[in-house]
Scaffold this motif. Structure first.
Motif, mmCIF file in Angstrom:
data_model
loop_
_atom_site.group_PDB
_atom_site.id
_atom_site.type_symbol
_atom_site.label_atom_id
_atom_site.label_comp_id
_atom_site.label_asym_id
_atom_site.label_seq_id
_atom_site.Cartn_x
_atom_site.Cartn_y
_atom_site.Cartn_z
ATOM 1 N N ALA A 31 0.705 -1.201 -0.083
ATOM 2 C CA ALA A 31 0.121 0.078 -0.207
ATOM 3 C C ALA A 31 0.889 1.268 0.143
ATOM 4 C CB ALA A 31 -1.158 0.017 1.291
ATOM 5 N N THR A 88 -8.679 -7.588 -2.314
ATOM 6 C CA THR A 88 -7.430 -7.240 -2.580
ATOM 7 C C THR A 88 -7.371 -6.884 -4.005
ATOM 8 O OG1 THR A 88 -6.641 -8.914 -1.125
ATOM 9 C CG2 THR A 88 -5.213 -8.305 -2.878
ATOM 10 N N THR A 91 -8.565 -3.129 -4.871
ATOM 11 C CA THR A 91 -7.620 -1.994 -4.294
ATOM 12 C C THR A 91 -6.653 -1.274 -5.415
ATOM 13 O OG1 THR A 91 -5.608 -3.455 -4.044
ATOM 14 C CG2 THR A 91 -7.142 -3.038 -1.871
#
Length: 496
Positions: A31, A88, A91
């Motif tokens: 991230a 996931t 994202t």
């Protein structure tokens, strides 16, 4: 009579907790790289990603525990993994499209983008551990050992994922590949677990179709989302833009910041103002070749300028990012050799390895996004630079700051703690605290040739600048605190 059999084999329970905890840490580390191209890589960004991740873990664990007490955990484990896979995958489009809207460094934008990057999948996957714990508590007399063992397994999974991602995955694959690969692994794990528990998990065809559709849509969006990088190195999202006004002009963009400008046809063309100022300092050094040390390579603009203006110079460049050096060779015309050597690694370590009094000219131009890395901004670092600089040599350091100029004042005081002669180049409006700007600190063990530098700046610099020294510089620095290895809050000073 022995204990009743556990709902899950011990090995499977261990694998689920280990894998789910590890997946959360992979997402947290990646991230930071996903949001960097839009909001930079600063202490505030790192703190936001870590804080959001911890919040997701806390809320996910709490929800997982509540659900485990109300429903059969076996019916929730596979869906949690599959939903974690979908979360996931999505994202990537969330960050890539959201980043264009939230681009910048404002605190609300940073927090929101961090949440888009990690909260949803981390929240879902953090529910897995309490679900598994509930299933394994077949004997209340062994509650402590079961909870302790699975908790330690989850921590080991997080540690393993942290080390593997930092040392292996990031260096081997782009961030988008890491995210999509993790999504696929979670989907496969969820599918296999669902098949293994199929006797206790009757699934309606519509539910199965909905999950498959969501998974495919998430993967498709993730794979097709725009990538802001030409090259993703171990440290940067990098791209090179062509200057439409100059055939050979190239701008190096690192994590959304315009880092360097290179003219492939004319190394004397210096586009950025601070580079013009540093070049003016270099021009007043005694005629002939120089021995130069560059702390930070970037686009290698200054090494190319010295090579063109002072043939025969011997130059060493300390650059942390080996992938960036490769990009410079491929797209920015970098040619290394005996007279221009690159030392890939941390600049603090590189400076410590240099001989005493080895350089006529030292250039400090290393940045983590818009700020000098804290360990390169301390008195101890400045003292080591002073050690490798010859008595008549000059150190020129590039610094970026904004009103009220807290960081540049502190950094000037810090350099002055290591060098007896210091001066500062900047636009008057930046000195007055009316605008953010680059600043160039000059330092030497001998009196600086200020008149010659001012004269050179008058012809080299495109915009008027002032040179502060003596009492004027003292008044500017005022009571700023010297930065040390024990106290160097550079991000906070810059944001102040």
């Amino acid at each position: 009579m022995g204990n009743p059999p556990r709902a899950l084999p011990s090995g499977l329970a261990t694998a689920l907790v280990f894998g789910a905890s590890g997946a959360v840490l992979v997402l947290e580390i990646v991230a930071l790289r996903l949001v960097g191209p839009y909001v930079g890589v600063t202490l505030q960004v790192s703190s936001s990603v870590i804080g959001v991740s911890l919040a997701a873990i806390a809320y996910g664990t709490w929800l997982g525990g509540r659900l485990a007490d109300r429903y059969d955990p076996r019916s929730l484990l596979a869906p949690a993994l599959l939903l974690g896979a979908i979360g996931t995958a999505v994202t990537l489009p969330l960050v890539r499209y959201g980043g264009e809207v939230l681009r910048g460094g404002a605190a609300p934008a940073v927090l929101l983008l961090a949440a888009l990057a990690v909260f949803l999948p981390a929240f879902i996957l953090s529910a897995v551990s309490p679900l598994v714990v509930k299933l394994q508590l077949s004997d209340l007399n062994r509650t402590g050992s079961v909870v302790g063992r699975l908790s330690s397994i989850g921590t080991l999974g997080a540690i393993t994922a942290t080390l593997a991602t930092g040392f292996i995955f990031v260096a081997a694959m782009p961030s988008s590949w890491i995210v999509l690969t993790l999504a696929v692994l979670l989907a496969v794990a969820g599918g296999v677990l669902w098949w293994w528990l199929r006797a206790s998990l009757p699934v309606k065809p519509k539910v199965r179709a909905a999950l498959v559709t969501l998974g495919l849509v998430g993967a498709g969006l993730g794979a097709s989302s725009p990538n802001p990088c030409d090259v993703e190195t171990a440290y940067h999202c990098a791209r090179v833009e062509t200057d439409a006004a100059a055939p050979g002009g190239r701008t190096l963009i690192l994590n959304s910041a315009r880092h360097s400008y290179v003219d492939l046809n004319d190394p004397l063309h210096l586009e950025f103002e601070y580079v013009q100022w540093i070049a003016s300092v270099a021009d007043v050094l005694p005629a002939g070749p120089v021995d130069a040390l560059h702390i930070g390579g970037g686009g290698f603009t200054m090494p190319a300028y010295l090579k063109a203006t002072r043939p025969g110079s011997d130059q060493v460049v300390a650059e942390l990012d080996g992938g960036l050096v490769d990009l410079d060779r491929e797209k920015l015309g970098l040619v290394t050799g005996p007279d221009l050597r690159v030392r890939v690694g941390d600049a603090r370590v590189a400076v410590a390895e240099q001989g005493t009094g080895a350089y006529d000219f030292v250039v400090g131009d290393a940045f983590g996004y818009l700020v000098v890395p804290w360990h390169l901004a301390t008195r101890e670092m400045a003292q080591d630079i002073a050690r490798v600089t010859r008595p008549s040599g000059i150190y020129a350091q590039n610094v970026i700051d904004y009103p009220p100029n807290r960081f540049i004042r502190a950094e000037t005081a810090t350099v002055a703690a290591a060098f007896p002669h210091v001066a500062l180049i900047a636009p008057q409006k930046a000195i007055d605290g009316k605008a953010g700007s680059n600043f160039v600190i000059m330092a030497s063990k001998s009196p600086l040739p200020l008149d010659a530098i001012r004269s050179r700046l008058a012809t080299q610099a495109k915009e008027p600048v002032v040179v502060l020294a003596g009492p004027e510089l003292d008044a500017f620095v005022d009571d700023a605190r010297v930065l040390t290895d024990d106290y160097a809050p550079v991000d906070q000073l810059l944001a102040g």
